[in-house]
Enzyme design. Structure first.
Site, PDB file in Angstrom:
ATOM      1  N   HIS A 167    -118.477 -12.521   5.530  1.00 23.60           N
ATOM      2  CA  HIS A 167    -117.936 -11.157   5.482  1.00 23.60           C
ATOM      3  C   HIS A 167    -117.793 -10.767   4.024  1.00 23.60           C
ATOM      4  O   HIS A 167    -117.002 -11.372   3.294  1.00 23.60           O
ATOM      5  CB  HIS A 167    -116.570 -11.101   6.172  1.00 23.60           C
ATOM      6  CG  HIS A 167    -116.622 -11.506   7.612  1.00 23.60           C
ATOM      7  ND1 HIS A 167    -116.817 -10.608   8.637  1.00 23.60           N
ATOM      8  CD2 HIS A 167    -116.559 -12.735   8.190  1.00 23.60           C
ATOM      9  CE1 HIS A 167    -116.865 -11.262   9.799  1.00 23.60           C
ATOM     10  NE2 HIS A 167    -116.701 -12.544   9.549  1.00 23.60           N
ATOM     11  N   LEU A 168    -118.570  -9.759   3.599  1.00 25.60           N
ATOM     12  CA  LEU A 168    -118.486  -9.314   2.202  1.00 25.60           C
ATOM     13  C   LEU A 168    -117.564  -8.107   2.048  1.00 25.60           C
ATOM     14  O   LEU A 168    -117.207  -7.739   0.927  1.00 25.60           O
ATOM     15  CB  LEU A 168    -119.884  -8.975   1.675  1.00 25.60           C
ATOM     16  CG  LEU A 168    -120.888 -10.141   1.583  1.00 25.60           C
ATOM     17  CD1 LEU A 168    -122.254  -9.637   1.127  1.00 25.60           C
ATOM     18  CD2 LEU A 168    -120.388 -11.233   0.642  1.00 25.60           C
ATOM     19  N   ARG A 169    -117.192  -7.477   3.173  1.00 23.52           N
ATOM     20  CA  ARG A 169    -116.375  -6.244   3.147  1.00 23.52           C
ATOM     21  C   ARG A 169    -117.117  -5.147   2.379  1.00 23.52           C
ATOM     22  O   ARG A 169    -118.322  -5.175   2.260  1.00 23.52           O
ATOM     23  CB  ARG A 169    -114.973  -6.496   2.558  1.00 23.52           C
ATOM     24  CG  ARG A 169    -114.239  -7.702   3.138  1.00 23.52           C
ATOM     25  CD  ARG A 169    -114.020  -7.627   4.633  1.00 23.52           C
ATOM     26  NE  ARG A 169    -113.107  -8.678   5.081  1.00 23.52           N
ATOM     27  CZ  ARG A 169    -113.104  -9.165   6.312  1.00 23.52           C
ATOM     28  NH1 ARG A 169    -113.962  -8.737   7.240  1.00 23.52           N
ATOM     29  NH2 ARG A 169    -112.238 -10.091   6.643  1.00 23.52           N
TER      30      ARG A 169
ATOM     31  N   HIS B  54    -119.862 -13.761  18.631  1.00 31.54           N
ATOM     32  CA  HIS B  54    -118.479 -14.235  18.501  1.00 31.54           C
ATOM     33  C   HIS B  54    -118.058 -14.636  19.906  1.00 31.54           C
ATOM     34  O   HIS B  54    -117.764 -13.780  20.733  1.00 31.54           O
ATOM     35  CB  HIS B  54    -117.553 -13.151  17.923  1.00 31.54           C
ATOM     36  CG  HIS B  54    -116.142 -13.629  17.780  1.00 31.54           C
ATOM     37  ND1 HIS B  54    -115.552 -13.893  16.566  1.00 31.54           N
ATOM     38  CD2 HIS B  54    -115.216 -13.954  18.714  1.00 31.54           C
ATOM     39  CE1 HIS B  54    -114.322 -14.346  16.762  1.00 31.54           C
ATOM     40  NE2 HIS B  54    -114.090 -14.392  18.059  1.00 31.54           N
TER      41      HIS B  54
ATOM     42  N   ALA C 155    -106.485 -12.303  10.624  1.00 34.79           N
ATOM     43  CA  ALA C 155    -107.251 -13.537  10.826  1.00 34.79           C
ATOM     44  C   ALA C 155    -108.405 -13.614   9.848  1.00 34.79           C
ATOM     45  O   ALA C 155    -109.175 -12.662   9.725  1.00 34.79           O
ATOM     46  CB  ALA C 155    -107.787 -13.587  12.251  1.00 34.79           C
TER      47      ALA C 155
ATOM     48  N   HIS D 184    -123.343 -16.825   7.807  1.00 37.79           N
ATOM     49  CA  HIS D 184    -122.256 -16.008   8.399  1.00 37.79           C
ATOM     50  C   HIS D 184    -121.202 -15.746   7.325  1.00 37.79           C
ATOM     51  O   HIS D 184    -120.406 -16.632   6.998  1.00 37.79           O
ATOM     52  CB  HIS D 184    -121.614 -16.745   9.589  1.00 37.79           C
ATOM     53  CG  HIS D 184    -120.524 -15.963  10.266  1.00 37.79           C
ATOM     54  ND1 HIS D 184    -120.462 -15.855  11.643  1.00 37.79           N
ATOM     55  CD2 HIS D 184    -119.478 -15.251   9.798  1.00 37.79           C
ATOM     56  CE1 HIS D 184    -119.406 -15.111  11.974  1.00 37.79           C
ATOM     57  NE2 HIS D 184    -118.776 -14.744  10.858  1.00 37.79           N
TER      58      HIS D 184
ATOM     59  N   HIS E 177    -119.583 -19.683  14.352  1.00 39.49           N
ATOM     60  CA  HIS E 177    -118.342 -20.399  14.020  1.00 39.49           C
ATOM     61  C   HIS E 177    -117.750 -21.161  15.202  1.00 39.49           C
ATOM     62  O   HIS E 177    -116.647 -20.892  15.633  1.00 39.49           O
ATOM     63  CB  HIS E 177    -117.306 -19.474  13.374  1.00 39.49           C
ATOM     64  CG  HIS E 177    -117.050 -18.156  14.065  1.00 39.49           C
ATOM     65  ND1 HIS E 177    -116.954 -18.020  15.414  1.00 39.49           N
ATOM     66  CD2 HIS E 177    -116.866 -16.905  13.549  1.00 39.49           C
ATOM     67  CE1 HIS E 177    -116.711 -16.751  15.702  1.00 39.49           C
ATOM     68  NE2 HIS E 177    -116.661 -16.058  14.596  1.00 39.49           N
TER      69      HIS E 177
ATOM     70  N   LYS F 136    -125.204  -8.461  16.185  1.00 44.55           N
ATOM     71  CA  LYS F 136    -123.996  -9.240  16.460  1.00 44.55           C
ATOM     72  C   LYS F 136    -123.251  -8.709  17.671  1.00 44.55           C
ATOM     73  O   LYS F 136    -122.973  -7.515  17.777  1.00 44.55           O
ATOM     74  CB  LYS F 136    -123.084  -9.155  15.225  1.00 44.55           C
ATOM     75  CG  LYS F 136    -121.764  -9.885  15.322  1.00 44.55           C
ATOM     76  CD  LYS F 136    -121.918 -11.388  15.138  1.00 44.55           C
ATOM     77  CE  LYS F 136    -120.629 -12.120  15.456  1.00 44.55           C
ATOM     78  NZ  LYS F 136    -119.860 -12.452  14.265  1.00 44.55           N
TER      79      LYS F 136
ATOM     80  N   ASP G 294    -118.192 -18.172   7.451  1.00 43.50           N
ATOM     81  CA  ASP G 294    -117.238 -17.213   8.009  1.00 43.50           C
ATOM     82  C   ASP G 294    -116.150 -16.892   6.984  1.00 43.50           C
ATOM     83  O   ASP G 294    -114.989 -16.675   7.335  1.00 43.50           O
ATOM     84  CB  ASP G 294    -116.614 -17.710   9.322  1.00 43.50           C
ATOM     85  CG  ASP G 294    -115.870 -16.599  10.045  1.00 43.50           C
ATOM     86  OD1 ASP G 294    -116.131 -15.412   9.770  1.00 43.50           O
ATOM     87  OD2 ASP G 294    -114.989 -16.914  10.876  1.00 43.50           O
TER      88      ASP G 294
ATOM     89  N   LEU H 257    -110.004 -16.707  13.291  1.00 45.42           N
ATOM     90  CA  LEU H 257    -110.501 -16.703  14.659  1.00 45.42           C
ATOM     91  C   LEU H 257    -111.955 -17.127  14.682  1.00 45.42           C
ATOM     92  O   LEU H 257    -112.713 -16.712  13.800  1.00 45.42           O
ATOM     93  CB  LEU H 257    -110.348 -15.303  15.278  1.00 45.42           C
ATOM     94  CG  LEU H 257    -108.896 -14.907  15.560  1.00 45.42           C
ATOM     95  CD1 LEU H 257    -108.808 -13.448  15.954  1.00 45.42           C
ATOM     96  CD2 LEU H 257    -108.274 -15.804  16.625  1.00 45.42           C
TER      97      LEU H 257
HETATM   98  N1  LIG Z   1    -113.022 -15.152  11.346  1.00 43.36           N
HETATM   99  C1  LIG Z   1    -111.965 -14.388  11.222  1.00 43.36           C
HETATM  100  O1  LIG Z   1    -110.851 -14.874  11.428  1.00 43.36           O
HETATM  101  N2  LIG Z   1    -112.051 -13.097  10.863  1.00 43.36           N
HETATM  102  C2  LIG Z   1    -113.246 -12.338  10.670  1.00 43.36           C
HETATM  103  C3  LIG Z   1    -113.888 -11.903  11.942  1.00 43.36           C
HETATM  104  C4  LIG Z   1    -114.627 -12.976  12.691  1.00 43.36           C
HETATM  105  O2  LIG Z   1    -115.556 -13.599  12.178  1.00 43.36           O
HETATM  106  O3  LIG Z   1    -114.326 -13.217  13.866  1.00 43.36           O
HETATM  107  C5  LIG Z   1    -112.906 -11.113   9.796  1.00 43.36           C
HETATM  108  O4  LIG Z   1    -113.732 -10.197   9.713  1.00 43.36           O
HETATM  109  O5  LIG Z   1    -111.829 -11.095   9.200  1.00 43.36           O
HETATM  110 ZN   LIG Z   2    -116.884 -13.993  10.925  1.00 44.57          ZN
HETATM  111 ZN   LIG Z   3    -116.153 -13.995  14.627  1.00 43.07          ZN
END
Ligand SMILES: NC(=O)N[C@@H](CC(=O)O)C(=O)O
Ligand SMILES: [Zn+2]
Ligand SMILES: [Zn+2]
Length: 347
Positions: A16-18, A137, A264, A14, A175, A100, A248, A220
């Site tokens: 996030h690479l953006r 999520h 977040a 899990h 998460h 997802k 995450d 989050l």
């Molecule tokens: N975990 C987070 O607080 N933020 C994540 C989104 C997510 O995984 O819920 C994000 O994309 O910034």
């Molecule tokens: Zn996430």
């Molecule tokens: Zn999430």
């Protein structure tokens, strides 16, 4: 005392690479640590179908460091208008490994998420049929529900009936942050697993709120009280294959977190294994780290385990105060602080 750990190369289930200017930084950090990563699809606009997943994958591969074999495992973002055929087409690519579920409004970039889970039951049916895991999520979004209780409500209102209605669908409760979620996953059928982040193992809400509010701990689902942190540590170090590594890691430029209404997400990809090692070490469970980080996730997804190794050494070192992030800067978790473990460049 173990001072040197040799682990099969872990994967991140899990992350996030953006996109865009952030991508070279996030991919470099992930590729140094992990063999593969499940890449979250919450871009703007989100990754909704096989074609969008394919072009996002190409953008990731284009910035992969020289010589790296890091493999991005792509994920579809479910919306109210996702169709069973989108699932079949995604599965057929061979590079989409999950879809997802973001309840609309639950977290960063979830505006296009699902408004009523029952509306996508035909899609979930198809996912069960073709063997595409559902990633969740798990937080309700109703305004009257306290932010610290949103995961628990999601279990009672949705998780239980989803696992009963779709017993053959593989589901990852992403998460997890509560004892309730750990217990739910433990007692659910074998098709239900969970990812656990390093920050939820190392911290609780006191770290975020005592002595001043610390925006870089805000993510989050939000950090919970200490008893939940302990339950997550017990689950992660239990040797139960339902629990596996998912950082995450969720970068946001500094100015968007240090703000009156901050975003977040915690950035941990830069030092992910070091942070997990610290948590397992503090819990006297270093011998359980490899299975959690390198075996159980691959097994759950039905993918082969990696064959390369990485080396972690017990050695104090200090994280930089900030990292570059396109033309902005990024504050990683533990910025400017000392870590107890260090990942060596090469095994
Ligand atoms: N975990 C987070 O607080 N933020 C994540 C989104 C997510 O995984 O819920 C994000 O994309 O910034
Ligand atoms: Zn996430
Ligand atoms: Zn999430």
């Amino acid at each position: 005392m173990t001072d040197r750990l040799i682990l099969l190369r872990p994967d991140d289930w899990h992350i996030h690479l953006r996109d865009g200017a952030a991508l070279p930084h996030t991919v470099m950090d992930a590729a140094r640590q992990f063999g593969r990563a499940i890449v979250m699809p919450n871009l703007v606009p989100p990754v909704r179908n096989a074609a969008e997943a394919g072009s996002y994958r190409e953008r990731i591969l284009a910035v992969r460091p020289q010589g790296s074999r890091f493999e991005p495992l792509m994920v579809l973002y479910l919306t109210d208008s996702t169709q069973p055929d989108d699932i079949r087409a995604a599965k057929a690519t061979g590079f989409v490994h999950a879809a997802k579920l973001y309840p609309a409004g639950a977290t960063t970039n979830s505006d296009s998420g699902v408004t009523r889970i029952d509306n996508i039951f035909d899609v979930l049916e198809t996912m069960a049929e073709v063997g595409l895991p559902l990633l969740v999520h798990g937080e309700v979004t109703r305004a009257e529900i306290d932010i610290f209780d949103r995961e628990k409500y999601f279990i009672d209102e949705h998780m239980t009936r989803l696992t009963e209605r779709f017993p053959t669908l593989r589901i990852v409760f992403e998460h997890i942050t509560t004892r309730d979620a750990a217990q739910f996953v433990e007692s659910a059928n074998a098709n239900v697993g969970a990812t656990i982040t390093a920050h939820h193992l190392l911290y609780n809400r006191n770290h975020m709120l005592v002595g001043g509010i610390r925006p870089h701990f805000y993510c989050l689902p939000i950090l919970k009280r200490n008893v939940h942190q302990q339950a997550l540590l017990d689950a992660a170090t239990s040797g139960n294959p339902k629990f596996f590594l998912g950082t995450d890691s969720a970068p946001h430029a500094r100015h968007t977190k240090e703000a009156a209404c901050g975003c977040a997400g915690c950035y941990t990809a830069h030092t992910a294994l070091e942070l997990y090692a610290e948590a397992f070490d503090q819990h006297g469970a270093l011998d359980r780290l490899e299975a959690f980080a390198s075996h159980f996730g691959a097994d759950f997804y039905g993918l082969p385990r990696n064959t390369e190794h990485v080396v972690l050494v017990r050695e104090d070192w200090t994280l930089p105060a900030e990292l570059p992030f396109g033309d902005r800067e990024l504050i990683p978790l533990r910025a400017g602080e000392t870590l107890r473990w260090r990942l060596e460049e090469h095994a």
